[in-house]
Design a protein around this motif. Structure first.
Motif, PDB file in Angstrom:
ATOM      1  N   PRO B  30       0.796  -1.238   0.000  1.00 53.14           N
ATOM      2  CA  PRO B  30       0.000   0.000   0.000  1.00 53.14           C
ATOM      3  C   PRO B  30       0.828   1.288   0.000  1.00 53.14           C
ATOM      4  O   PRO B  30       0.237   2.358   0.213  1.00 53.14           O
ATOM      5  CB  PRO B  30      -0.781  -0.137   1.311  1.00 53.14           C
ATOM      6  CG  PRO B  30       0.144  -0.855   2.229  1.00 53.14           C
ATOM      7  CD  PRO B  30       0.972  -1.762   1.367  1.00 53.14           C
ATOM      8  N   GLU B  31       2.149   1.241  -0.225  1.00 57.52           N
ATOM      9  CA  GLU B  31       2.960   2.464  -0.148  1.00 57.52           C
ATOM     10  C   GLU B  31       2.555   3.464  -1.236  1.00 57.52           C
ATOM     11  O   GLU B  31       2.316   4.647  -0.950  1.00 57.52           O
ATOM     12  CB  GLU B  31       4.452   2.137  -0.277  1.00 57.52           C
ATOM     13  CG  GLU B  31       5.044   1.429   0.922  1.00 57.52           C
ATOM     14  CD  GLU B  31       4.933  -0.078   0.804  1.00 57.52           C
ATOM     15  OE1 GLU B  31       4.062  -0.547   0.033  1.00 57.52           O
ATOM     16  OE2 GLU B  31       5.679  -0.793   1.484  1.00 57.52           O
ATOM     17  N   ASP B  32       2.500   3.001  -2.498  1.00 59.01           N
ATOM     18  CA  ASP B  32       2.181   3.913  -3.608  1.00 59.01           C
ATOM     19  C   ASP B  32       0.669   4.100  -3.793  1.00 59.01           C
ATOM     20  O   ASP B  32       0.203   5.206  -4.061  1.00 59.01           O
ATOM     21  CB  ASP B  32       2.801   3.376  -4.903  1.00 59.01           C
ATOM     22  CG  ASP B  32       4.321   3.281  -4.796  1.00 59.01           C
ATOM     23  OD1 ASP B  32       4.901   4.107  -4.066  1.00 59.01           O
ATOM     24  OD2 ASP B  32       4.913   2.383  -5.413  1.00 59.01           O
ATOM     25  N   GLN B  38      -6.344   0.175  -7.511  1.00 61.69           N
ATOM     26  CA  GLN B  38      -5.795   1.501  -7.867  1.00 61.69           C
ATOM     27  C   GLN B  38      -4.416   1.358  -8.495  1.00 61.69           C
ATOM     28  O   GLN B  38      -4.090   2.027  -9.478  1.00 61.69           O
ATOM     29  CB  GLN B  38      -5.696   2.374  -6.611  1.00 61.69           C
ATOM     30  CG  GLN B  38      -7.039   2.912  -6.130  1.00 61.69           C
ATOM     31  CD  GLN B  38      -6.908   3.610  -4.768  1.00 61.69           C
ATOM     32  OE1 GLN B  38      -5.924   3.447  -4.051  1.00 61.69           O
ATOM     33  NE2 GLN B  38      -7.932   4.377  -4.432  1.00 61.69           N
ATOM     34  N   ALA B  39      -3.614   0.452  -7.931  1.00 60.92           N
ATOM     35  CA  ALA B  39      -2.263   0.243  -8.463  1.00 60.92           C
ATOM     36  C   ALA B  39      -2.323  -0.331  -9.874  1.00 60.92           C
ATOM     37  O   ALA B  39      -1.562   0.094 -10.758  1.00 60.92           O
ATOM     38  CB  ALA B  39      -1.486  -0.681  -7.538  1.00 60.92           C
ATOM     39  N   GLU B  48       5.152  -3.841 -12.891  1.00 63.52           N
ATOM     40  CA  GLU B  48       5.001  -4.858 -11.849  1.00 63.52           C
ATOM     41  C   GLU B  48       4.357  -4.219 -10.620  1.00 63.52           C
ATOM     42  O   GLU B  48       4.794  -3.159 -10.171  1.00 63.52           O
ATOM     43  CB  GLU B  48       6.370  -5.434 -11.485  1.00 63.52           C
ATOM     44  CG  GLU B  48       6.288  -6.612 -10.550  1.00 63.52           C
ATOM     45  CD  GLU B  48       7.631  -7.308 -10.363  1.00 63.52           C
ATOM     46  OE1 GLU B  48       7.634  -8.442  -9.882  1.00 63.52           O
ATOM     47  OE2 GLU B  48       8.673  -6.697 -10.689  1.00 63.52           O
ATOM     48  N   VAL B  49       3.311  -4.878 -10.109  1.00 57.22           N
ATOM     49  CA  VAL B  49       2.644  -4.394  -8.899  1.00 57.22           C
ATOM     50  C   VAL B  49       2.994  -5.356  -7.773  1.00 57.22           C
ATOM     51  O   VAL B  49       2.641  -6.540  -7.821  1.00 57.22           O
ATOM     52  CB  VAL B  49       1.116  -4.330  -9.098  1.00 57.22           C
ATOM     53  CG1 VAL B  49       0.423  -3.926  -7.794  1.00 57.22           C
ATOM     54  CG2 VAL B  49       0.763  -3.367 -10.219  1.00 57.22           C
ATOM     55  N   ILE B  50       3.712  -4.852  -6.778  1.00 58.28           N
ATOM     56  CA  ILE B  50       4.113  -5.700  -5.653  1.00 58.28           C
ATOM     57  C   ILE B  50       3.264  -5.352  -4.444  1.00 58.28           C
ATOM     58  O   ILE B  50       3.198  -4.192  -4.034  1.00 58.28           O
ATOM     59  CB  ILE B  50       5.612  -5.534  -5.346  1.00 58.28           C
ATOM     60  CG1 ILE B  50       6.419  -6.034  -6.555  1.00 58.28           C
ATOM     61  CG2 ILE B  50       6.002  -6.298  -4.095  1.00 58.28           C
ATOM     62  CD1 ILE B  50       7.901  -5.941  -6.414  1.00 58.28           C
TER      63      ILE B  50
END
Lengths: 126, 273
Positions: B30-32, B38-39, B48-50
């Motif tokens: 959830p940082e970004d 949403q990511a 890449e979504v981590i």
């Protein structure tokens, strides 16, 4: 050959070995118990008690290992408590020495054997 | 001197004008972005979504070539369907998307639905307590590897009109209908999966051709592998022994009787009754 290897592979699991040992002891205890009902002597009593108490110990160890591994859930607690209840009722009837109640002991013994069958079956790993 | 000047100028011009491949970005949840959706919406193709460990109550929709990865693995990263009637994770008409390391639960549709997608990789995920764990509809050339799809109301894996997929080293156990249900799907490779303890069939292949089903374990289902209204499927080297394990308790009872007789004779010798 593959099927036999599959079966032997089951014994690489500690709880399966423990449950299997419990099943063997419970069977010995059940047969000696039936002989006691027939009026046979102290050797049968020794076999019945010795095997029965060790089997009960194994039951307790399996229950604890199940709770440690899978946690406490309603169904698992209910299942293990039901098994403990059958064992307790059987011991109470035997110790009460009530002749009317005695005729149900062999039924309780058969229930215990069924319980051990189930215990072995569910502990076989896949 | 002039030669050196022109060489340097040429190199500089080439480095400026040469079309370079844009680097894939890495987006953290959830940082970004607070939610996974949403990511994904913000990600460009090939990003890449981590996702960090946590419980995410949402219905994820993937429609582009993103790589979705749970950094802490399926035991710590759960997607709980916010709307039960929709899949927890849906991949819709995407190409080259990757999903790894998630748990998904609580959907009355599916843990993950791959719909009209191709070249999807689904790996190291866990799908429990959904209507079905993994549903593939019109999906081609995708890979399902090392997923666990247990305790779902219907199927561990339901494949419909999906062709040329590779399903390997997955587990589908304790589902209340079938482990794998392959329907109207051709040319799939179902290899080295464990499909055990399902209420009905382990693996059911219906109206499908040219599938390879090999090296799978289907133990203690009502039926191991069922091929119906299908032809040209290769079924080999699977272990389908539904009732073998009934032998074990019977053997133990026999050993119990032997044990009783041994103990009796031993104690007789000791006590000389």
């Amino acid at each position: 050959m593959g099927a036999i290897l599959e079966l032997l592979n089951a014994f690489t699991n500690f709880t399966t070995v423990l449950a299997s040992f419990g099943m063997i002891l419970a069977t010995s205890s059940f047969i000696s118990g039936l002989q006691m009902v027939k009026g046979k002597g102290r050797i049968e009593r020794k076999i019945h008690r010795g095997n029965g108490f060790i089997a009960f110990g194994i039951f307790a160890v399996l229950a604890i290992s199940s709770f440690v591994t899978y946690g406490l859930s309603l169904w698992s607690v209910a299942g293990w408590l039901s098994g403990a209840l059958v064992i307790t009722v059987k011991l109470l009837i035997v110790h009460s020495r009530n002749r009317r109640a005695f005729k149900y002991v062999s039924w309780l013994g058969a229930t215990l054997i069924s319980m051990w069958l189930y215990l072995v079956y569910i502990h076989i790993p896949l | 001197m002039a030669k050196a000047f022109w060489t340097t100028a040429l190199v500089l011009a080439a480095s400026v004008l040469w079309p370079t491949q844009p680097r894939a970005a890495i987006i953290h949840v959830p940082e970004d972005y607070k939610s996974i959706q949403q990511a994904i919406d913000a990600a460009a193709p090939d990003d890449e979504v981590i996702v960090n460990a946590g419980v995410y109550r949402e219905n994820i929709l993937i429609e582009k070539a993103v790589a979705l990865k749970a950094s802490a693995g399926p035991s710590s990263t759960l997607v709980q369907a916010a709307d039960e009637s929709k899949p927890s994770i849906k991949v819709n008409k995407a190409v080259n998307a990757r999903i790894t390391g998630f748990s998904a639960t609580g959907s009355l549709a599916a843990g993950v639905l791959l719909s009209g997608a191709s070249n999807i990789t689904l790996a190291d995920c866990r799908f429990t307590d959904n209507a079905s764990g993994i549903v593939m509809h019109g999906t081609t050339n995708s890979t399902l590897r090392n997923n666990v799809s247990n305790s779902n109301a219907q199927y561990g894996l339901y494949m419909e009109k999906s062709h040329g997929n590779r399903v390997e080293q997955n587990t589908a156990s304790l589902n209340r209908d079938k482990g794998f249900f392959i329907s109207n799907s051709n040319g799939n490779r179902i290899i080295n999966n464990s499909v055990n303890l399902n209420s009905w069939d382990g693996i059911m292949v219906y109206a499908s051709t040219g599938n390879t089903i090999t090296g799978n374990k289907t133990l203690r289902n009502t039926y191991g592998i069922v091929i119906s209204e299908s032809n040209g499927n290769e079924v080999s080297e699977n272990t389908t022994i539904p009732n073998l394990f009934l032998i074990l308790p019977i053997a133990l009872i026999y050993l119990g009787v032997v044990s009783y007789l041994l103990q009796k004779n031993l104690l007789k010798a000791i006590y000389k009754e």
